[in-house]
Design an enzyme around this catalytic site. Sequence first.
Site, PDB file in Angstrom:
ATOM      1  N   LYS A  17      45.498  31.767  26.838  1.00  0.00           N
ATOM      2  CA  LYS A  17      44.313  32.614  26.619  1.00  0.00           C
ATOM      3  C   LYS A  17      43.044  31.766  26.559  1.00  0.00           C
ATOM      4  O   LYS A  17      42.056  32.070  27.214  1.00  0.00           O
ATOM      5  CB  LYS A  17      44.438  33.411  25.310  1.00  0.00           C
ATOM      6  CG  LYS A  17      45.672  34.288  25.211  1.00  0.00           C
ATOM      7  CD  LYS A  17      45.642  35.182  23.971  1.00  0.00           C
ATOM      8  CE  LYS A  17      45.729  34.437  22.650  1.00  0.00           C
ATOM      9  NZ  LYS A  17      47.044  33.787  22.407  1.00  0.00           N
ATOM     10  N   ARG A  92      44.316  41.402  16.884  1.00  0.00           N
ATOM     11  CA  ARG A  92      45.726  41.029  16.769  1.00  0.00           C
ATOM     12  C   ARG A  92      46.538  42.089  16.044  1.00  0.00           C
ATOM     13  O   ARG A  92      47.754  41.935  15.912  1.00  0.00           O
ATOM     14  CB  ARG A  92      45.833  39.728  15.982  1.00  0.00           C
ATOM     15  CG  ARG A  92      45.931  38.467  16.854  1.00  0.00           C
ATOM     16  CD  ARG A  92      45.895  37.298  15.910  1.00  0.00           C
ATOM     17  NE  ARG A  92      46.562  36.115  16.307  1.00  0.00           N
ATOM     18  CZ  ARG A  92      45.951  35.034  16.809  1.00  0.00           C
ATOM     19  NH1 ARG A  92      44.681  35.067  17.110  1.00  0.00           N
ATOM     20  NH2 ARG A  92      46.627  33.942  17.035  1.00  0.00           N
ATOM     21  N   ARG A 131      50.244  20.741  23.404  1.00  0.00           N
ATOM     22  CA  ARG A 131      48.821  21.123  23.474  1.00  0.00           C
ATOM     23  C   ARG A 131      47.942  20.127  22.722  1.00  0.00           C
ATOM     24  O   ARG A 131      48.279  19.661  21.640  1.00  0.00           O
ATOM     25  CB  ARG A 131      48.663  22.511  22.873  1.00  0.00           C
ATOM     26  CG  ARG A 131      47.220  22.929  22.695  1.00  0.00           C
ATOM     27  CD  ARG A 131      47.075  24.393  22.661  1.00  0.00           C
ATOM     28  NE  ARG A 131      47.465  24.992  21.387  1.00  0.00           N
ATOM     29  CZ  ARG A 131      47.359  26.288  21.144  1.00  0.00           C
ATOM     30  NH1 ARG A 131      46.910  27.104  22.069  1.00  0.00           N
ATOM     31  NH2 ARG A 131      47.719  26.770  19.983  1.00  0.00           N
ATOM     32  N   ARG A 164      46.713  20.530  16.916  1.00  0.00           N
ATOM     33  CA  ARG A 164      46.498  21.476  15.818  1.00  0.00           C
ATOM     34  C   ARG A 164      47.631  21.400  14.801  1.00  0.00           C
ATOM     35  O   ARG A 164      48.786  21.265  15.177  1.00  0.00           O
ATOM     36  CB  ARG A 164      46.437  22.905  16.385  1.00  0.00           C
ATOM     37  CG  ARG A 164      45.079  23.277  16.895  1.00  0.00           C
ATOM     38  CD  ARG A 164      45.100  24.558  17.653  1.00  0.00           C
ATOM     39  NE  ARG A 164      45.769  25.669  16.965  1.00  0.00           N
ATOM     40  CZ  ARG A 164      45.720  26.928  17.392  1.00  0.00           C
ATOM     41  NH1 ARG A 164      45.046  27.225  18.481  1.00  0.00           N
ATOM     42  NH2 ARG A 164      46.333  27.876  16.739  1.00  0.00           N
ATOM     43  N   ARG A 175      54.401  32.141  13.862  1.00  0.00           N
ATOM     44  CA  ARG A 175      53.334  32.766  14.669  1.00  0.00           C
ATOM     45  C   ARG A 175      53.922  33.691  15.730  1.00  0.00           C
ATOM     46  O   ARG A 175      53.362  34.747  16.026  1.00  0.00           O
ATOM     47  CB  ARG A 175      52.455  31.686  15.293  1.00  0.00           C
ATOM     48  CG  ARG A 175      51.550  31.014  14.248  1.00  0.00           C
ATOM     49  CD  ARG A 175      51.079  29.648  14.683  1.00  0.00           C
ATOM     50  NE  ARG A 175      50.208  29.690  15.822  1.00  0.00           N
ATOM     51  CZ  ARG A 175      50.081  28.671  16.700  1.00  0.00           C
ATOM     52  NH1 ARG A 175      50.782  27.562  16.537  1.00  0.00           N
ATOM     53  NH2 ARG A 175      49.248  28.768  17.692  1.00  0.00           N
TER      54      ARG A 175
HETATM   55  P1  AMP Z   1      44.699  31.048  17.330  1.00  0.00           P
HETATM   56  O1  AMP Z   1      43.833  29.852  17.536  1.00  0.00           O
HETATM   57  O2  AMP Z   1      44.199  32.257  18.033  1.00  0.00           O
HETATM   58  O3  AMP Z   1      46.147  30.769  17.628  1.00  0.00           O
HETATM   59  O4  AMP Z   1      44.616  31.382  15.764  1.00  0.00           O
HETATM   60  C1  AMP Z   1      45.028  30.458  14.797  1.00  0.00           C
HETATM   61  C2  AMP Z   1      45.260  31.152  13.463  1.00  0.00           C
HETATM   62  O5  AMP Z   1      44.043  31.760  13.013  1.00  0.00           O
HETATM   63  C3  AMP Z   1      46.272  32.287  13.476  1.00  0.00           C
HETATM   64  O6  AMP Z   1      47.605  31.837  13.336  1.00  0.00           O
HETATM   65  C4  AMP Z   1      45.810  33.122  12.282  1.00  0.00           C
HETATM   66  O7  AMP Z   1      46.194  32.525  11.066  1.00  0.00           O
HETATM   67  C5  AMP Z   1      44.298  33.014  12.384  1.00  0.00           C
HETATM   68  N1  AMP Z   1      43.712  34.075  13.250  1.00  0.00           N
HETATM   69  C6  AMP Z   1      43.060  33.918  14.437  1.00  0.00           C
HETATM   70  N2  AMP Z   1      42.666  35.089  14.939  1.00  0.00           N
HETATM   71  C7  AMP Z   1      43.070  36.029  14.064  1.00  0.00           C
HETATM   72  C8  AMP Z   1      42.975  37.449  14.019  1.00  0.00           C
HETATM   73  N3  AMP Z   1      42.399  38.157  15.002  1.00  0.00           N
HETATM   74  N4  AMP Z   1      43.502  38.082  12.933  1.00  0.00           N
HETATM   75  C9  AMP Z   1      44.079  37.410  11.935  1.00  0.00           C
HETATM   76  N5  AMP Z   1      44.220  36.075  11.912  1.00  0.00           N
HETATM   77  C10 AMP Z   1      43.720  35.387  12.962  1.00  0.00           C
END
Ligand code: AMP
Length: 221
Positions: A17, A92, A131, A164, A175
């Site tokens: 993404k 999400r 990554r 990360r 996740r």
């Molecule tokens: P990502 O970088 O999109 O994988 O997000 C990393 C982490 O941020 C996720 O595992 C969640 O803990 C939090 N997070 C990111 N976007 C959201 C969202 N839309 N709703 C809730 N938690 C989020």
Amino acid sequence: MGEVVRVVFLGPPGAGKGTQAKFLEKEYGACQVSTGDILRKAVQDRTAVGKKAAGYLEKGQLVPDEVMLNLVAERLREKDCAKGFILDGFPRTVAQAEGLEEILGELGWKLDSVLCMRVPQEMIIQRLSGRRSCKKCGNLYHVVLNPPQREEFCDRCNGELYQRDDDREETIRARLHVFETQTVPLVHYYRKRGLLREIDGAGSVEEIRARVFRELEEGAA
Ligand code: AMP
């Protein structure tokens, strides 16, 4: 495609993404709104939101909807989003999608499409474990599939690359579970609204990029 793109990227962690959102950002002058990036920065800067979110990020769980909706409502009102936006990692949950509809309604905007990227689970693990992100500009790499020219440094800005914290195996599993249970219902939500466009997320970065652009153009036709 019209001048302004307003799209959502839907898909499991590691689907590509962020990588694809950056291509769209460049092509259409829209801005990438990555809620994950915003939250990681908030945690790093120890803001009020960062303090609330830190524990959830660490465990690979979702930050509460209310916090996310406030954050996105504020971000979309910033001037650069008027040029269009690519939501990466938001919504999400169904509650977030409903909240987004309200926010967009207030702004007089509508989504063009929701691009849903599909990838087999074993590929997700492979992608996430290799990554790397740039500390300075956030550009994304993979040690094998999309390596930087100079190991551990960003091609674009020469910043240092890092892994990360939540790309560890046990957090990856949490996740993926969260994705299956809380985010997958959005596929149905957006299909019902005629916005869903499915994209095969297997293959090279370039192959997927071509599919994303094709879908967007067909969607606009
Ligand atoms: P990502 O970088 O999109 O994988 O997000 C990393 C982490 O941020 C996720 O595992 C969640 O803990 C939090 N997070 C990111 N976007 C959201 C969202 N839309 N709703 C809730 N938690 C989020």
